[in-house]
Design a protein around this motif. Structure first.
Motif, PDB file in Angstrom:
ATOM      1  N   ILE A 161       0.848  -1.191   0.000  1.00 32.76           N
ATOM      2  CA  ILE A 161       0.000   0.000   0.000  1.00 32.76           C
ATOM      3  C   ILE A 161       0.885   1.242   0.000  1.00 32.76           C
ATOM      4  CG2 ILE A 161      -1.784   1.274   1.259  1.00 32.76           C
ATOM      5  CD1 ILE A 161      -2.625  -1.425   2.507  1.00 32.76           C
ATOM      6  N   PRO A 162       0.753   2.128  -0.985  1.00 29.12           N
ATOM      7  CA  PRO A 162       1.626   3.311  -1.033  1.00 29.12           C
ATOM      8  C   PRO A 162       1.632   4.134   0.255  1.00 29.12           C
ATOM      9  CG  PRO A 162       0.547   3.050  -3.135  1.00 29.12           C
ATOM     10  CD  PRO A 162      -0.058   2.016  -2.220  1.00 29.12           C
ATOM     11  N   GLN A 163       0.502   4.226   0.939  1.00 24.97           N
ATOM     12  CA  GLN A 163       0.467   4.990   2.191  1.00 24.97           C
ATOM     13  C   GLN A 163       0.929   4.174   3.399  1.00 24.97           C
ATOM     14  OE1 GLN A 163      -3.218   7.125   2.807  1.00 24.97           O
ATOM     15  NE2 GLN A 163      -2.650   8.655   1.292  1.00 24.97           N
ATOM     16  N   ARG A 164       1.262   2.907   3.170  1.00 22.56           N
ATOM     17  CA  ARG A 164       1.865   2.035   4.182  1.00 22.56           C
ATOM     18  C   ARG A 164       1.009   1.864   5.443  1.00 22.56           C
ATOM     19  NH1 ARG A 164       4.429   1.064   0.279  1.00 22.56           N
ATOM     20  NH2 ARG A 164       6.691   0.729   0.102  1.00 22.56           N
ATOM     21  N   ARG A 165      -0.298   1.779   5.267  1.00 19.23           N
ATOM     22  CA  ARG A 165      -1.180   1.495   6.398  1.00 19.23           C
ATOM     23  C   ARG A 165      -2.515   1.005   5.868  1.00 19.23           C
ATOM     24  NH1 ARG A 165      -5.278   5.212   7.284  1.00 19.23           N
ATOM     25  NH2 ARG A 165      -5.084   7.238   6.265  1.00 19.23           N
ATOM     26  N   PHE A 166      -3.255   0.330   6.755  1.00 19.75           N
ATOM     27  CA  PHE A 166      -4.637   0.000   6.453  1.00 19.75           C
ATOM     28  C   PHE A 166      -5.505   1.239   6.638  1.00 19.75           C
ATOM     29  CE2 PHE A 166      -3.323  -4.386   7.968  1.00 19.75           C
ATOM     30  CZ  PHE A 166      -3.342  -4.950   6.698  1.00 19.75           C
ATOM     31  N   GLY A 167      -6.605   1.288   5.908  1.00 27.82           N
ATOM     32  CA  GLY A 167      -7.561   2.364   6.105  1.00 27.82           C
ATOM     33  C   GLY A 167      -8.372   2.140   7.373  1.00 27.82           C
TER      34      GLY A 167
END
Length: 247
Positions: free
Chosen positions: A209-215
């Motif tokens: 995931i580019p943002q490096r976290r789960f939503g």
């Protein structure tokens, strides 16, 4: 901008996870919420108490939305209790993951019925009331899996992709009315469903995931509010909330 005060929403699968976050956020914005659940009565009742604590109004209805008659009952109870329906959020969903070689007919049919057939059931039952609203909204909670596929998820991917095609087609049919039809496609959201994934697999997913976290569930809920408040000229679209995982 649409004033949501005293609008009425049905949220299927609204008692826990993403559905609970959606129900709470709608209530925070003045919407009266009909929380549909099938088996999670405890979660639904607690959520109603939480909503009432913030001054909101909510009502829970048990119904298996994969069944047309129970979906009609859900809509009838919503009308009996609140007198109108302005927003329908089709969120009910399950997984029965398996590689295709091992996928049983029962697991295929169950996932298709709960995730996709339910959307027909609830919409057909509620549409006449939505058409009476000055700002009707149908929002279908699809998935990144319906866009990109997922290993061992042919049944789930088929259902969620079907929701996207359904959304586009119904949006065309209702474009001249006051009802918009859109889909939200979450990525991997930190709910019970994702928490059941083995830790080593979760780490591999986050790394992609580019943002490096789960939503978070409330991030999906805020997407619902956007479409309800500011979405009068948005229809037939997919709102991707996935941290950049699928573009």
């Amino acid at each position: 901008m649409t004033d949501l005060n005293n609008k009425v929403a049905i949220v299927t699968g609204g008692g826990k996870g993403i559905g609970a976050a959606i129900s709470m956020e709608l209530a925070r914005n003045g919407v009266k919420v009909v929380i549909n659940y099938n088996t999670s009565i405890g979660s639904a009742e607690k959520l109603i108490m939480d909503i009432k604590e913030i001054g909101g109004d909510a009502y829970a209805v048990q119904a298996d939305v994969s069944n047309l008659e129970e979906s009609k009952k859900l809509v009838e109870e919503a009308i009996d209790h609140f007198g109108r329906i302005d927003i329908l959020v089709n969120n009910a969903g399950i997984t029965r993951d398996s590689t295709f070689k091992k996928l049983s007919e029962e697991d295929w049919r169950t996932v298709i019925d709960v995730n996709l057939t339910s959307v027909y059931n609830t919409t057909s039952a509620a549409l006449s009331y939505l058409l009476e609203s000055d700002a009707g909204r149908i929002i279908n909670i699809s998935s990144i899996i319906g866009q990109a596929g997922g290993f061992g998820q042919t049944n789930y991917a088929a259902a969620k992709a079907g929701m996207i095609g359904y959304t586009k087609s119904l949006a065309l049919e209702l474009a001249k009315s006051n009802v918009t039809v859109n889909a939200i496609c979450p990525g991997f959201i930190d709910t019970e469903m994702v928490q059941e994934i083995p830790e080593n697999v979760r780490e591999k997913i986050v790394a992609k995931i580019p943002q490096r976290r789960f939503g978070q569930p409330d991030e999906i809920a805020r997407g619902i509010i956007y479409l309800c408040k500011d979405g009068e000229y948005i229809t037939g679209q997919q709102l991707n909330i996935n941290g950049g995982l699928y573009m």
